[in-house]
Scaffold this motif. Structure first.
Motif, PDB file in Angstrom:
ATOM      1  N   UNK A   7       0.837  -1.201   0.000  1.00  0.00           N
ATOM      2  CA  UNK A   7       0.000   0.000   0.000  1.00  0.00           C
ATOM      3  C   UNK A   7       0.877   1.259   0.000  1.00  0.00           C
ATOM      4  N   UNK A   8       1.925   1.262   0.828  1.00  0.00           N
ATOM      5  CA  UNK A   8       2.824   2.414   0.884  1.00  0.00           C
ATOM      6  C   UNK A   8       3.475   2.673  -0.467  1.00  0.00           C
ATOM      7  N   UNK A   9       3.956   1.624  -1.112  1.00  0.00           N
ATOM      8  CA  UNK A   9       4.602   1.782  -2.413  1.00  0.00           C
ATOM      9  C   UNK A   9       3.613   2.274  -3.467  1.00  0.00           C
ATOM     10  N   UNK A  10       2.379   1.765  -3.435  1.00  0.00           N
ATOM     11  CA  UNK A  10       1.366   2.235  -4.385  1.00  0.00           C
ATOM     12  C   UNK A  10       1.073   3.719  -4.179  1.00  0.00           C
ATOM     13  N   UNK A  23       3.195   5.969  -3.165  1.00  0.00           N
ATOM     14  CA  UNK A  23       4.304   6.714  -3.761  1.00  0.00           C
ATOM     15  C   UNK A  23       4.217   6.706  -5.278  1.00  0.00           C
ATOM     16  N   UNK A  24       3.819   5.582  -5.858  1.00  0.00           N
ATOM     17  CA  UNK A  24       3.687   5.511  -7.311  1.00  0.00           C
ATOM     18  C   UNK A  24       2.605   6.442  -7.825  1.00  0.00           C
ATOM     19  N   UNK A  25       1.544   6.625  -7.051  1.00  0.00           N
ATOM     20  CA  UNK A  25       0.475   7.544  -7.438  1.00  0.00           C
ATOM     21  C   UNK A  25       0.948   8.993  -7.313  1.00  0.00           C
ATOM     22  N   UNK A  26       1.657   9.282  -6.212  1.00  0.00           N
ATOM     23  CA  UNK A  26       2.022  10.667  -5.926  1.00  0.00           C
ATOM     24  C   UNK A  26       3.101  11.200  -6.860  1.00  0.00           C
TER      25      UNK A  26
END
Length: 484
Positions: free
Chosen positions: A30-33, A35-38
């Protein structure tokens, strides 16, 4: 950098993150997703999140131009760490004004600005979120606001303990004194000292006139109880002298002691399990040679001797791991020195078992610069990484060793085409005794010490090591060391 933040994309991507959480996913995925969105919405070149604990920090998630830093530790006394943990909660940082090693590494990546926001719970810092930008234009206040908001979202994940933290026991500070409570005949709390609030997380207002948040042992007895958040309490109780039927209850956090006891039991279980197989095979073949020497052909004798030798080598490697783990072994006090990384890797390959060496594919550039570290320990690092790759991939599949230079760092990678690694396991795999599967039916042997030792050895040389799923399957282990 774009003039405006892409708020529609940020909102749409954030909705996906929320749906992941609602469907039960948690932790690093969830954390990595997030960052990928931001990253594209903010127009950043890369994003990273550093998790902080009592002994320092570590990059646990990174995307884009920051992906190279995944797994990088930040010592608690490093000037960059001190800078990140002090000052305003959100601000712009000019990379060139950092004083630690991170500045040189970021400079080599052509990054000039960072928008940094700490993730805090009740004034306690659990991590920091970073958006990285090249060029001379300083990020605006709008980008600072969005990064601060996203850091608050991550802090909320820590508050919920939704698969985070990756390291340690989270933001709850261990009690410095025993908790003390007085309960009446109905089991309701009459007195609740500050330490009790620290240990349980319940304030005085939340505790008074309510039942204890844990079972009450009989007077004069001791009970160990596991709390819903996973911590262990040791609880004692006794009658309070006087006319009333009051009882005094003391309790303290024994999570660390429980963990040590668990590690000790796990050590015995793992070593007995892993030692049993090679010892049994060696004894069996030795008995066969002793009892049936005359009836065996020369080929049979050589085969028995070969198997005994292989199993003895396995046994020796396992004992080395166990002893190194117990002694917290590493390069020791020898100062780091420059060494030829390419030559050291080629030399270390020659010492690997024949069946593993046949599977290796070396792709090392001829102009690879020197690394700064402890050359003899590289053989141990490469042995553990290639053995791990071989264990979790098909017997005939290739294992590729590559190397490259990245700014002030020189790196090498061990890539396999095996079963891969789940994103939520990329950090747990470095824990001592950790196994991706457990029990007598697990399909892959091992004591769970190899990667633990690799991380200790590499970090004692001011480098770091990380794991990630391969682009086309399998797992990539990457070691980064300072340039010599």
């Amino acid at each position: 950098m774009p003039e405006r933040i892409d708020f529609p994309a940020l909102l749409t991507g954030h909705t996906v993150v929320i749906e992941m959480i609602n469907s039960g996913e948690a932790g690093l995925p969830v954390l990595t997703q997030l960052l990928r969105v931001a990253q594209p919405a903010l127009g950043a070149t890369g994003m990273a999140f550093v998790e902080f604990g009592p002994t320092g920090g570590r990059v646990i998630s990174a995307t884009g131009a920051a992906a190279w830093a995944l797994g990088r530790p930040l010592a608690v006394d490093d000037p960059d760490t001190v800078c990140l943990l002090n000052g305003p909660r959100v601000r712009n940082v000019l990379v060139g004004r950092l004083n630690g090693k991170l500045a040189g590494e970021l400079g080599g990546s052509d990054l000039r600005w960072m928008v940094v926001s700490r993730a805090e719970i009740g004034g306690h810092t659990v991590g920091s979120l970073h958006a990285l930008y090249p060029g001379d234009d300083e990020p605006d206040a709008e980008r600072q606001g969005v990064v601060a908001y996203l850091a608050s979202c991550v802090a909320h994940m820590y508050g919920d303990q939704s698969g985070l933290p990756v390291h340690g026991d989270g933001p709850v500070v261990a009690a410095l004194a025993d908790g003390l409570a007085v309960v009446d005949r109905d089991g309701h709390v009459r007195l609740w000292n500050p330490a009790a609030a620290q240990v349980t997380g319940r304030t005085v207002e939340q505790a008074l006139s309510r039942p204890l948040p844990f079972p009450l042992p009989p007077s004069g007895q001791v009970r160990d109880h596991r709390m819903p958040d996973g911590r262990w309490l040791r609880i004692t109780s006794g009658e309070l002298p006087g006319p009333g039927t009051l009882r005094v209850v003391t309790f303290r956090d024994i999570t660390d002691q429980q963990r040590r006891d668990h590690d000790r039991e796990l050590f015995v279980a793992v070593t007995s399990h892993e030692l049993r197989t090679p010892v049994t095979v060696i004894k069996g073949y030795a008995d066969t040679l002793t009892d049936h020497w005359d009836s065996l052909t020369e080929v049979d004798r050589r085969q028995a001797a070969r198997v005994i030798g292989q199993r003895a080598n396995e046994l020796a490697r396992l004992v080395d791991r166990l002893l190194s783990s117990a002694a917290e072994a590493g390069p020791g006090d020898d100062p780091p020195t420059p060494f030829d990384l390419g030559e050291a890797l080629r030399s270390a390959v020659l010492d690997l078992p024949t069946e593993l060496r046949r599977r290796l594919v070396l792709r090392l550039p001829t102009d690879l610069p020197k690394a700064l570290g402890h050359r003899p320990s590289l053989a141990t690092v490469l042995t553990e990484l290639t053995t791990n790759a071989g264990k979790y991939s098909p017997p005939e599949s290739p294992i590729e060793i590559t190397a490259s230079v990245d700014g002030q760092l020189v790196a090498f990678r061990v890539s396999d085409r095996g079963i891969g690694i789940r994103p939520e396991h990329v950090e747990r795999a470095f824990d001592r005794f950790w196994q991706g599967e457990s029990g007598d039916r697990r399909g892959y042997p091992g004591a769970g010490l190899g990667l633990y030792l690799v991380r200790r050895i590499v970090e004692q040389q001011n480098g770091w090591v990380s794991l990630r799923p391969g682009t086309d399957g399998g797992t990539v282990a990457e070691v980064r060391l300072p340039r010599g």
